[in-house]
Design a protein around this motif. Structure first.
Motif, PDB file in Angstrom:
ATOM      1  N   ARG A  45       0.833  -1.206   0.000  1.00  0.00           N
ATOM      2  CA  ARG A  45       0.000   0.000   0.000  1.00  0.00           C
ATOM      3  C   ARG A  45       0.868   1.256   0.000  1.00  0.00           C
ATOM      4  NH1 ARG A  45      -1.598   3.880   3.021  1.00  0.00           N
ATOM      5  NH2 ARG A  45      -0.641   3.154   4.940  1.00  0.00           N
ATOM      6  N   ARG A  46       1.913   1.248   0.806  1.00  0.00           N
ATOM      7  CA  ARG A  46       2.783   2.416   0.910  1.00  0.00           C
ATOM      8  C   ARG A  46       3.738   2.559  -0.267  1.00  0.00           C
ATOM      9  NH1 ARG A  46       5.042   3.003   6.871  1.00  0.00           N
ATOM     10  NH2 ARG A  46       6.124   4.721   5.848  1.00  0.00           N
ATOM     11  N   TYR A  47       4.114   1.444  -0.870  1.00  0.00           N
ATOM     12  CA  TYR A  47       5.062   1.456  -1.990  1.00  0.00           C
ATOM     13  C   TYR A  47       4.503   0.638  -3.167  1.00  0.00           C
ATOM     14  CZ  TYR A  47       8.380   3.340   1.362  1.00  0.00           C
ATOM     15  OH  TYR A  47       9.003   4.128   2.284  1.00  0.00           O
ATOM     16  N   PRO A  48       3.416   1.097  -3.766  1.00  0.00           N
ATOM     17  CA  PRO A  48       2.810   0.307  -4.858  1.00  0.00           C
ATOM     18  C   PRO A  48       3.728   0.157  -6.063  1.00  0.00           C
ATOM     19  CG  PRO A  48       1.812   2.484  -4.742  1.00  0.00           C
ATOM     20  CD  PRO A  48       2.695   2.341  -3.527  1.00  0.00           C
ATOM     21  N   GLY A  49       4.542   1.142  -6.328  1.00  0.00           N
ATOM     22  CA  GLY A  49       5.471   1.053  -7.454  1.00  0.00           C
ATOM     23  C   GLY A  49       6.537   0.001  -7.239  1.00  0.00           C
ATOM     24  N   LEU A  50       6.970  -0.144  -6.005  1.00  0.00           N
ATOM     25  CA  LEU A  50       7.953  -1.170  -5.675  1.00  0.00           C
ATOM     26  C   LEU A  50       7.312  -2.550  -5.733  1.00  0.00           C
ATOM     27  CD1 LEU A  50      10.678  -2.183  -4.772  1.00  0.00           C
ATOM     28  CD2 LEU A  50      10.130  -1.496  -2.452  1.00  0.00           C
ATOM     29  N   ALA A  51       6.096  -2.660  -5.217  1.00  0.00           N
ATOM     30  CA  ALA A  51       5.387  -3.944  -5.294  1.00  0.00           C
ATOM     31  C   ALA A  51       5.215  -4.374  -6.749  1.00  0.00           C
ATOM     32  CB  ALA A  51       4.041  -3.841  -4.592  1.00  0.00           C
ATOM     33  N   ALA A  52       4.844  -3.426  -7.608  1.00  0.00           N
ATOM     34  CA  ALA A  52       4.696  -3.726  -9.036  1.00  0.00           C
ATOM     35  C   ALA A  52       6.033  -4.147  -9.630  1.00  0.00           C
ATOM     36  CB  ALA A  52       4.149  -2.503  -9.767  1.00  0.00           C
ATOM     37  N   HIS A  53       7.096  -3.482  -9.239  1.00  0.00           N
ATOM     38  CA  HIS A  53       8.412  -3.815  -9.780  1.00  0.00           C
ATOM     39  C   HIS A  53       8.846  -5.214  -9.353  1.00  0.00           C
ATOM     40  CE1 HIS A  53      12.300  -3.196 -11.524  1.00  0.00           C
ATOM     41  NE2 HIS A  53      12.860  -3.592 -10.400  1.00  0.00           N
ATOM     42  N   LEU A  54       8.597  -5.570  -8.116  1.00  0.00           N
ATOM     43  CA  LEU A  54       9.006  -6.899  -7.645  1.00  0.00           C
ATOM     44  C   LEU A  54       8.278  -8.020  -8.375  1.00  0.00           C
ATOM     45  CD1 LEU A  54       9.378  -6.243  -3.821  1.00  0.00           C
ATOM     46  CD2 LEU A  54      11.198  -6.443  -5.536  1.00  0.00           C
ATOM     47  N   LEU A  55       7.078  -7.732  -8.851  1.00  0.00           N
ATOM     48  CA  LEU A  55       6.346  -8.727  -9.637  1.00  0.00           C
ATOM     49  C   LEU A  55       6.917  -8.869 -11.041  1.00  0.00           C
ATOM     50  CD1 LEU A  55       2.664  -7.874  -8.654  1.00  0.00           C
ATOM     51  CD2 LEU A  55       3.988  -9.887  -7.965  1.00  0.00           C
ATOM     52  N   ALA A  56       7.548  -7.819 -11.535  1.00  0.00           N
ATOM     53  CA  ALA A  56       8.016  -7.815 -12.920  1.00  0.00           C
ATOM     54  C   ALA A  56       9.503  -8.102 -13.091  1.00  0.00           C
ATOM     55  CB  ALA A  56       7.695  -6.450 -13.550  1.00  0.00           C
ATOM     56  N   CYS A  57      10.291  -7.875 -12.058  1.00  0.00           N
ATOM     57  CA  CYS A  57      11.749  -7.963 -12.194  1.00  0.00           C
ATOM     58  C   CYS A  57      12.295  -9.110 -11.348  1.00  0.00           C
ATOM     59  CB  CYS A  57      12.378  -6.630 -11.780  1.00  0.00           C
ATOM     60  SG  CYS A  57      14.177  -6.622 -11.923  1.00  0.00           S
ATOM     61  N   GLY A  58      12.694 -10.163 -12.020  1.00  0.00           N
ATOM     62  CA  GLY A  58      13.226 -11.329 -11.326  1.00  0.00           C
ATOM     63  C   GLY A  58      14.452 -11.037 -10.472  1.00  0.00           C
ATOM     64  N   PRO A  59      15.445 -10.319 -10.987  1.00  0.00           N
ATOM     65  CA  PRO A  59      16.632 -10.040 -10.175  1.00  0.00           C
ATOM     66  C   PRO A  59      16.324  -9.223  -8.918  1.00  0.00           C
ATOM     67  CG  PRO A  59      17.161  -9.755 -12.485  1.00  0.00           C
ATOM     68  CD  PRO A  59      15.664  -9.939 -12.402  1.00  0.00           C
ATOM     69  N   CYS A  60      15.463  -8.226  -9.032  1.00  0.00           N
ATOM     70  CA  CYS A  60      15.114  -7.428  -7.846  1.00  0.00           C
ATOM     71  C   CYS A  60      14.277  -8.252  -6.869  1.00  0.00           C
ATOM     72  CB  CYS A  60      14.381  -6.145  -8.238  1.00  0.00           C
ATOM     73  SG  CYS A  60      15.479  -4.902  -8.956  1.00  0.00           S
ATOM     74  N   ALA A  61      13.404  -9.109  -7.391  1.00  0.00           N
ATOM     75  CA  ALA A  61      12.620  -9.983  -6.520  1.00  0.00           C
ATOM     76  C   ALA A  61      13.537 -10.947  -5.765  1.00  0.00           C
ATOM     77  CB  ALA A  61      11.582 -10.750  -7.339  1.00  0.00           C
ATOM     78  N   GLU A  62      14.574 -11.409  -6.439  1.00  0.00           N
ATOM     79  CA  GLU A  62      15.548 -12.286  -5.787  1.00  0.00           C
ATOM     80  C   GLU A  62      16.289 -11.528  -4.681  1.00  0.00           C
ATOM     81  OE1 GLU A  62      19.483 -14.845  -7.013  1.00  0.00           O
ATOM     82  OE2 GLU A  62      17.918 -14.565  -8.514  1.00  0.00           O
ATOM     83  N   ASP A  63      16.684 -10.293  -4.955  1.00  0.00           N
ATOM     84  CA  ASP A  63      17.330  -9.457  -3.926  1.00  0.00           C
ATOM     85  C   ASP A  63      16.395  -9.253  -2.745  1.00  0.00           C
ATOM     86  OD1 ASP A  63      19.570  -9.252  -5.503  1.00  0.00           O
ATOM     87  OD2 ASP A  63      19.158  -7.181  -6.140  1.00  0.00           O
ATOM     88  N   TYR A  64      15.121  -9.009  -3.036  1.00  0.00           N
ATOM     89  CA  TYR A  64      14.118  -8.823  -1.982  1.00  0.00           C
ATOM     90  C   TYR A  64      14.011 -10.076  -1.110  1.00  0.00           C
ATOM     91  CZ  TYR A  64       9.460  -9.112   0.027  1.00  0.00           C
ATOM     92  OH  TYR A  64       8.399  -9.331   0.879  1.00  0.00           O
ATOM     93  N   ARG A  65      13.885 -11.229  -1.744  1.00  0.00           N
ATOM     94  CA  ARG A  65      13.764 -12.478  -0.974  1.00  0.00           C
ATOM     95  C   ARG A  65      15.004 -12.719  -0.115  1.00  0.00           C
ATOM     96  NH1 ARG A  65      11.438 -13.993  -5.901  1.00  0.00           N
ATOM     97  NH2 ARG A  65      13.366 -14.985  -6.595  1.00  0.00           N
ATOM     98  N   GLY A  66      16.169 -12.431  -0.649  1.00  0.00           N
ATOM     99  CA  GLY A  66      17.405 -12.610   0.121  1.00  0.00           C
ATOM    100  C   GLY A  66      17.489 -11.655   1.297  1.00  0.00           C
ATOM    101  N   LEU A  67      17.140 -10.402   1.069  1.00  0.00           N
ATOM    102  CA  LEU A  67      17.162  -9.417   2.144  1.00  0.00           C
ATOM    103  C   LEU A  67      16.125  -9.760   3.204  1.00  0.00           C
ATOM    104  CD1 LEU A  67      18.409  -6.823   3.201  1.00  0.00           C
ATOM    105  CD2 LEU A  67      16.793  -5.534   1.787  1.00  0.00           C
ATOM    106  N   LEU A  68      14.953 -10.190   2.781  1.00  0.00           N
ATOM    107  CA  LEU A  68      13.897 -10.583   3.722  1.00  0.00           C
ATOM    108  C   LEU A  68      14.360 -11.782   4.565  1.00  0.00           C
ATOM    109  CD1 LEU A  68      10.998 -10.182   4.736  1.00  0.00           C
ATOM    110  CD2 LEU A  68      10.245 -11.712   2.909  1.00  0.00           C
ATOM    111  N   ALA A  69      14.971 -12.767   3.938  1.00  0.00           N
ATOM    112  CA  ALA A  69      15.454 -13.936   4.678  1.00  0.00           C
ATOM    113  C   ALA A  69      16.522 -13.536   5.688  1.00  0.00           C
ATOM    114  CB  ALA A  69      16.003 -14.987   3.705  1.00  0.00           C
TER     115      ALA A  69
END
Length: 76
Positions: A45-69
């Motif tokens: 809700r606060r970062y809709p553009g980032l949420a949209a990007h994570l759905l579209a960009c595999g490398p950034c989604a991978e970075d997100y999952r790693g940082l979250l872990a």
């Protein structure tokens, strides 16, 4: 190659998508919000553009999952 595949991929891009540079700039904040709300609804809700990007960009989604872990391990 005609370039049609690249054009079609571009046209499917969510207009809210902030792109890699902006996404990586605030990814750590997004992760903190997800850790505070496991559903991720507040972060999206606060970062809709980032949420949209994570759905579209595999490398950034991978970075997100790693940082979250890593952040989840730190909170234990």
């Amino acid at each position: 190659m005609t370039g049609w595949a690249e054009l079609e991929r571009f046209l499917r891009t969510d207009p809210q998508d902030v792109g890699c540079e902006q996404a990586l700039h605030v990814l750590h904040i997004y992760v903190e919000l997800v850790l505070d709300d496991a559903s991720g609804a507040e972060a999206a809700r606060r970062y809709p553009g980032l949420a949209a990007h994570l759905l579209a960009c595999g490398p950034c989604a991978e970075d997100y999952r790693g940082l979250l872990a890593a952040a989840q391990t730190d909170r234990r």
